[in-house]
Design a protein around this motif. Structure first.
Motif, PDB file in Angstrom:
ATOM      1  N   LYS A   1       0.840  -1.201   0.000  1.00 31.45           N
ATOM      2  CA  LYS A   1       0.000   0.000   0.000  1.00 31.45           C
ATOM      3  C   LYS A   1       0.879   1.256   0.000  1.00 31.45           C
ATOM      4  N   MET A   2       1.962   1.246   0.776  1.00 30.70           N
ATOM      5  CA  MET A   2       2.884   2.383   0.773  1.00 30.70           C
ATOM      6  C   MET A   2       3.456   2.598  -0.619  1.00 30.70           C
ATOM      7  N   ASP A   3       3.853   1.510  -1.264  1.00 30.26           N
ATOM      8  CA  ASP A   3       4.406   1.590  -2.612  1.00 30.26           C
ATOM      9  C   ASP A   3       3.380   2.174  -3.579  1.00 30.26           C
ATOM     10  N   SER A   4       2.124   1.751  -3.445  1.00 26.15           N
ATOM     11  CA  SER A   4       1.078   2.244  -4.328  1.00 26.15           C
ATOM     12  C   SER A   4       0.744   3.720  -4.047  1.00 26.15           C
ATOM     13  N   ILE A   5       0.788   4.128  -2.787  1.00 24.38           N
ATOM     14  CA  ILE A   5       0.556   5.539  -2.436  1.00 24.38           C
ATOM     15  C   ILE A   5       1.643   6.414  -3.062  1.00 24.38           C
ATOM     16  N   ILE A   6       2.884   5.959  -2.983  1.00 26.80           N
ATOM     17  CA  ILE A   6       3.999   6.710  -3.576  1.00 26.80           C
ATOM     18  C   ILE A   6       3.848   6.784  -5.094  1.00 26.80           C
ATOM     19  N   SER A   7       3.495   5.670  -5.722  1.00 27.40           N
ATOM     20  CA  SER A   7       3.307   5.657  -7.181  1.00 27.40           C
ATOM     21  C   SER A   7       2.219   6.632  -7.604  1.00 27.40           C
ATOM     22  N   ALA A   8       1.101   6.645  -6.890  1.00 29.11           N
ATOM     23  CA  ALA A   8       0.004   7.562  -7.210  1.00 29.11           C
ATOM     24  C   ALA A   8       0.448   9.007  -7.009  1.00 29.11           C
ATOM     25  N   PHE A   9       1.186   9.270  -5.956  1.00 30.57           N
ATOM     26  CA  PHE A   9       1.702  10.602  -5.661  1.00 30.57           C
ATOM     27  C   PHE A   9       2.592  11.087  -6.806  1.00 30.57           C
ATOM     28  N   LYS A  10       3.514  10.228  -7.232  1.00 31.26           N
ATOM     29  CA  LYS A  10       4.454  10.610  -8.290  1.00 31.26           C
ATOM     30  C   LYS A  10       3.773  10.745  -9.647  1.00 31.26           C
ATOM     31  N   SER A  11       2.842   9.860  -9.957  1.00 30.12           N
ATOM     32  CA  SER A  11       2.200   9.904 -11.272  1.00 30.12           C
ATOM     33  C   SER A  11       1.277  11.105 -11.424  1.00 30.12           C
ATOM     34  N   SER A  12       0.794  11.631 -10.327  1.00 31.60           N
ATOM     35  CA  SER A  12      -0.080  12.808 -10.402  1.00 31.60           C
ATOM     36  C   SER A  12       0.707  14.101 -10.215  1.00 31.60           C
TER      37      SER A  12
END
Length: 128
Positions: free
Chosen positions: A40-51
């Protein structure tokens, strides 16, 4: 001064200081909740960076909720638990920087370091 280069050097030094080891050439077994929390942390970071977000404090708060979940639900014992702490404690430090740091370059460096630590988790841990 090249700030990107400094960030990279910091990440390398963090990774070099981790004293985590494999379990006789095998990954350590993590409990399901720990694995879910790190994913979940990895996915939160990915969403943060992609947006292309830059609100590192909000990111830190979201990530902090995941580490709290991991800590609350950790049922690991013995050496696997001890090895998890080698990665988890520096994660908590980097998340604290994200939540508190006003300097964007320092927050970016903390995020980069955190990504390296998450990668280290996946390199050394698995669920059974």
């Amino acid at each position: 001064m090249d700030l990107n280069r400094d960030s990279s050097n910091e990440a390398i030094s963090i990774m070099d200081t981790l004293s985590i080891k494999l379990n006789v050439d095998e990954k350590w077994i993590a409990n399901l909740e720990t694995e879910e929390g790190v994913l979940k942390m990895d996915s939160i970071i990915s969403a943060f960076k992609s947006s292309n977000q830059t609100t590192y404090k909000t990111l830190g708060i979201k990530l902090s909720k995941q580490t709290s979940y991991i800590i609350k639900h950790c049922s690991m014992k013995g050496e696997p638990h001890d090895q998890l702490h080698v990665v988890l404690v520096p994660m908590l430090d980097e998340i604290s920087i994200l939540k508190e740091e006003e300097d964007e370059q320092k927050a970016k460096a903390a995020l980069h370091n955190l990504e390296q630590l998450i990668d280290a988790y996946f390199k050394f841990f698995k669920i059974d």
